[in-house]
Design an enzyme around this catalytic site. Sequence first.
Site, short mmCIF file in Angstrom:
data_model
loop_
_atom_site.label_atom_id
_atom_site.label_comp_id
_atom_site.label_asym_id
_atom_site.label_seq_id
_atom_site.Cartn_x
_atom_site.Cartn_y
_atom_site.Cartn_z
N GLN A 124 -3.34 4.37 -5.76
CA GLN A 124 -3.89 2.97 -5.09
C GLN A 124 -3.83 1.96 -6.11
O GLN A 124 -4.15 2.22 -7.63
CB GLN A 124 -5.21 3.22 -4.70
CG GLN A 124 -5.87 1.89 -4.22
CD GLN A 124 -7.51 1.98 -3.56
OE1 GLN A 124 -8.30 1.63 -4.52
NE2 GLN A 124 -7.54 2.41 -2.53
N ASP B 149 -10.37 6.50 -0.19
CA ASP B 149 -10.95 5.37 -0.77
C ASP B 149 -12.35 5.15 -1.26
O ASP B 149 -12.38 4.01 -1.78
CB ASP B 149 -10.64 4.21 0.27
CG ASP B 149 -10.53 2.87 -0.24
OD1 ASP B 149 -10.19 2.63 -1.22
OD2 ASP B 149 -11.11 1.79 0.46
N SER C 169 -9.84 -2.88 -2.62
CA SER C 169 -8.50 -2.23 -2.52
C SER C 169 -7.09 -3.11 -2.13
O SER C 169 -7.30 -4.01 -1.43
CB SER C 169 -8.50 -1.37 -1.38
OG SER C 169 -9.68 -0.32 -1.64
#
Length: 294
Positions: free
Chosen positions: A262, A192, A212
């Site tokens: 993502q 991430d 996110s």
Amino acid sequence: MAGLPEVLALDETGPDRFRSGPIPSEWARTFGGQIAAQSLMAAAHTLDRSYSAHSLHGYFLRPGRPQEPTDHLVERLRDGGSFCTRRVTAVQAGEAIFTVTASFHRGDEGFSHQVDMPAVPAPDDIPESDRINGWGMPRPAEWSHWEMRWVPGGQRGHVPGAPACQRVWIRYGRPLPDDGAVHACALTYLSDMALLGSARLPHPPTAVQGASLDHSLWFLRPFRADEWLLYDQVSPSAEHGRALTRGRLFDTGGRLVAAVAQEGLMRFDRPRPTEGRPRLHRLDGRPSRGTCPR
């Protein structure tokens, strides 16, 4: 700031219930990779170590608060001979902030193929940087235990029709134990890091809110997170205040060890009430980062 062993330290508070303590942070909201890594570790605690994580799919539901503990509630969806599946819900103050389904596999024999690793300079040939990618965000204190080497010329985003792209060598800067679950959780954490920033590269300096929204990760081959990994990040699309990003991770031997996908929030900054609500991450160089806003 806390190192990875402290981040992944969980207390068992009941059957299939684990608690992570407050982790000091300079951000108003908990870093998404931290919550995902802790939830994966909670799932791993309910399994024999002969099973290793091969995929996870998670959604960030609410902002996490770094100053509060987090409970990770594990559901045993399936225990099979080759595969086991767990669902983990991370909860703060009685509200779910993150949910993930993780699958574990004992491994089988089968075909093998992969794409080639991009041709890039070796990490030892690239100087350490205190910045996060080409648009100059200072490296957050939370990531001080990680070594990052941005690949020169590895950023593309100004060619019409081409995906925005950035590449970085990354590793945890201290030795980690010989435990596959720890390395899987470490890679979940780093997956991430700076990924949403790849979607920022094609656009002019403008204050935007970013976070996110969901996160998927596939573990493809054995690896160590305390050894150099090339993180090849691309963003093929951004629209309606959301950006799609993808990543591939290679070890120094050129093996493709993991893949990431993502979707993140990336909308123009706008006035909003702040009392009682954590601020959103701004992709204009200001040090704030975290999970999905509501």
